[in-house]
Motif scaffolding. Structure first.
Motif, PDB file in Angstrom:
ATOM      1  N   LEU A  12       0.835  -1.198   0.000  1.00 59.07           N
ATOM      2  CA  LEU A  12       0.000   0.000   0.000  1.00 59.07           C
ATOM      3  C   LEU A  12       0.871   1.250   0.000  1.00 59.07           C
ATOM      4  O   LEU A  12       2.056   1.197   0.353  1.00 59.07           O
ATOM      5  CB  LEU A  12      -0.924   0.001   1.219  1.00 59.07           C
ATOM      6  CG  LEU A  12      -1.808  -1.244   1.408  1.00 59.07           C
ATOM      7  CD1 LEU A  12      -2.617  -1.130   2.699  1.00 59.07           C
ATOM      8  CD2 LEU A  12      -2.717  -1.448   0.212  1.00 59.07           C
ATOM      9  N   ASP A  13       0.265   2.377  -0.368  1.00 59.02           N
ATOM     10  CA  ASP A  13       0.944   3.679  -0.382  1.00 59.02           C
ATOM     11  C   ASP A  13       2.281   3.564  -1.108  1.00 59.02           C
ATOM     12  O   ASP A  13       3.350   3.843  -0.555  1.00 59.02           O
ATOM     13  CB  ASP A  13       1.153   4.192   1.053  1.00 59.02           C
ATOM     14  CG  ASP A  13       1.644   5.645   1.084  1.00 59.02           C
ATOM     15  OD1 ASP A  13       1.375   6.385   0.116  1.00 59.02           O
ATOM     16  OD2 ASP A  13       2.298   6.033   2.078  1.00 59.02           O
ATOM     17  N   ASN A  14       2.215   3.190  -2.364  1.00 59.18           N
ATOM     18  CA  ASN A  14       3.423   2.899  -3.135  1.00 59.18           C
ATOM     19  C   ASN A  14       3.267   3.455  -4.563  1.00 59.18           C
ATOM     20  O   ASN A  14       2.301   3.097  -5.245  1.00 59.18           O
ATOM     21  CB  ASN A  14       3.625   1.382  -3.202  1.00 59.18           C
ATOM     22  CG  ASN A  14       4.918   0.977  -3.866  1.00 59.18           C
ATOM     23  OD1 ASN A  14       5.976   1.509  -3.565  1.00 59.18           O
ATOM     24  ND2 ASN A  14       4.836   0.030  -4.789  1.00 59.18           N
ATOM     25  N   CYS A  16       5.941   6.363  -2.473  1.00 62.45           N
ATOM     26  CA  CYS A  16       5.696   7.357  -1.436  1.00 62.45           C
ATOM     27  C   CYS A  16       7.022   7.996  -1.039  1.00 62.45           C
ATOM     28  O   CYS A  16       8.083   7.635  -1.547  1.00 62.45           O
ATOM     29  CB  CYS A  16       5.037   6.718  -0.213  1.00 62.45           C
ATOM     30  SG  CYS A  16       6.073   5.505   0.626  1.00 62.45           S
ATOM     31  N   ASN A  20       7.782   7.906   4.844  1.00 66.57           N
ATOM     32  CA  ASN A  20       6.454   7.349   5.122  1.00 66.57           C
ATOM     33  C   ASN A  20       6.577   5.928   5.674  1.00 66.57           C
ATOM     34  O   ASN A  20       7.536   5.211   5.368  1.00 66.57           O
ATOM     35  CB  ASN A  20       5.607   7.317   3.852  1.00 66.57           C
ATOM     36  CG  ASN A  20       5.060   8.685   3.488  1.00 66.57           C
ATOM     37  OD1 ASN A  20       5.559   9.712   3.948  1.00 66.57           O
ATOM     38  ND2 ASN A  20       4.040   8.705   2.650  1.00 66.57           N
ATOM     39  N   GLN A  23       3.598  -0.177   4.462  1.00 65.71           N
ATOM     40  CA  GLN A  23       2.294  -0.780   4.708  1.00 65.71           C
ATOM     41  C   GLN A  23       2.110  -1.989   3.791  1.00 65.71           C
ATOM     42  O   GLN A  23       2.235  -1.873   2.575  1.00 65.71           O
ATOM     43  CB  GLN A  23       1.167   0.225   4.458  1.00 65.71           C
ATOM     44  CG  GLN A  23       1.181   1.427   5.388  1.00 65.71           C
ATOM     45  CD  GLN A  23      -0.003   2.340   5.120  1.00 65.71           C
ATOM     46  OE1 GLN A  23      -1.158   1.957   5.312  1.00 65.71           O
ATOM     47  NE2 GLN A  23       0.277   3.547   4.679  1.00 65.71           N
ATOM     48  N   GLN A  75       1.907  -2.413   9.387  1.00 69.19           N
ATOM     49  CA  GLN A  75       2.517  -1.103   9.159  1.00 69.19           C
ATOM     50  C   GLN A  75       3.782  -0.980   9.987  1.00 69.19           C
ATOM     51  O   GLN A  75       3.808  -1.373  11.155  1.00 69.19           O
ATOM     52  CB  GLN A  75       1.543   0.016   9.532  1.00 69.19           C
ATOM     53  CG  GLN A  75       2.115   1.423   9.336  1.00 69.19           C
ATOM     54  CD  GLN A  75       1.057   2.505   9.443  1.00 69.19           C
ATOM     55  OE1 GLN A  75       0.044   2.458   8.751  1.00 69.19           O
ATOM     56  NE2 GLN A  75       1.281   3.481  10.315  1.00 69.19           N
ATOM     57  N   ASP A 188      -2.513   1.657  -6.630  1.00 71.02           N
ATOM     58  CA  ASP A 188      -2.228   3.044  -6.280  1.00 71.02           C
ATOM     59  C   ASP A 188      -2.108   3.852  -7.562  1.00 71.02           C
ATOM     60  O   ASP A 188      -1.285   3.562  -8.418  1.00 71.02           O
ATOM     61  CB  ASP A 188      -0.918   3.118  -5.478  1.00 71.02           C
ATOM     62  CG  ASP A 188      -0.725   4.462  -4.812  1.00 71.02           C
ATOM     63  OD1 ASP A 188      -1.028   5.483  -5.456  1.00 71.02           O
ATOM     64  OD2 ASP A 188      -0.281   4.486  -3.658  1.00 71.02           O
TER      65      ASP A 188
END
Length: 247
Positions: A12-14, A16, A20, A23, A75, A188
């Protein structure tokens, strides 16, 4: 037979910013009731040449684990730049996600990570070392579509509690099976605009040295070099054996 199998892992969140948190959305299947919790760890390889630069970013206990399909988000804080080689923050490295049962590691998932200094387009001039390096301009992308997965056969119960069986743990590569396994890639939207494709070949292209990239991954997956992913090199973040219930 393994009682727990990782079915899927989504990053996730890739991409970033470097600072950061990591995740990972992890889906796994539990085939029968377990006596103990599962221990999940995230380890960042700080240097291909020095395992002492590794950082355990997080380690949590998950349980009790219901039989069936389970999903959670793991996370972990970003690595502490003060504990990394100053000139190795930018470039390609590896992050590991591992799972153990009764202190016996049974799966290790390795991802290439590309840290890029945005706006730095001169290949003949290396980026400045930390702390001169502006981390707010460093973008991290995990090359998520083809993780390197190693599975280890372990003893799941202690009914035959012999020294031979108990030694079949994370420090023993006997019977280990390593594969490139396709897992789902996070949808994403930012990933579609990033210049690097999410493939192992992209990691080779970024580093410009296929042997060097593969050697870094091989060292990360080698339990004889990184056989004990303890919190000894923790970055001081969440590596506190936090408990997470799956009920």
């Amino acid at each position: 037979m393994a009682l727990v199998n990782v079915v899927n892992m989504v990053v996730l969140d890739n991409p970033c910013n470097f600072e950061n948190p990591f995740q990972f959305e992890i889906t796994f299947e539990c085939l029968q009731e377990l006596e103990d919790d599962l221990e999940w760890k995230v380890l960042y390889v700080g240097s291909a040449h020095d395992a002492a630069k590794d950082q355990v970013l997080d380690e949590i206990l998950v349980g009790p684990v219901p039989v069936g399909i389970n999903k959670f988000v793991l996370q972990a804080d970003a690595p502490s730049p003060q504990q990394l080689p100053p000139d190795e923050i930018v470039g390609v490295t590896v992050v590991l996600v591992t799972c153990s049962y009764k202190e016996r590691e049974f799966v290790r998932v390795g991802y290439y990570v590309n840290n890029e200094l945005l706006g730095h387009d001169d290949p003949d001039t290396p980026p400045p070392p930390y702390p001169q390096l502006d981390l707010s301009q460093v973008q991290r992308q995990i090359l998520a579509d083809k993780p390197r997965v190693t599975k280890f056969p372990i003893q799941w119960d202690d009914s035959n509690n012999s020294s031979t069986n108990n030694n079949n743990n994370i420090t023993n590569n006997a019977g280990a099976e390593t594969n490139d396994i396709s897992m789902e890639v996070s949808n994403d939207e930012n990933a579609h605009h990033h210049p690097f494709q999410q493939t192992t070949n992209a990691a080779v292209g970024v580093l410009g040295d296929s042997a060097g990239v593969e050697a870094k991954m091989a060292a990360a997956m080698d339990t004889s070099l990184r056989g004990t992913l303890s919190s000894q090199n923790s970055n001081g973040g969440a590596g506190d054996n936090n408990a997470m219930s799956m009920e």
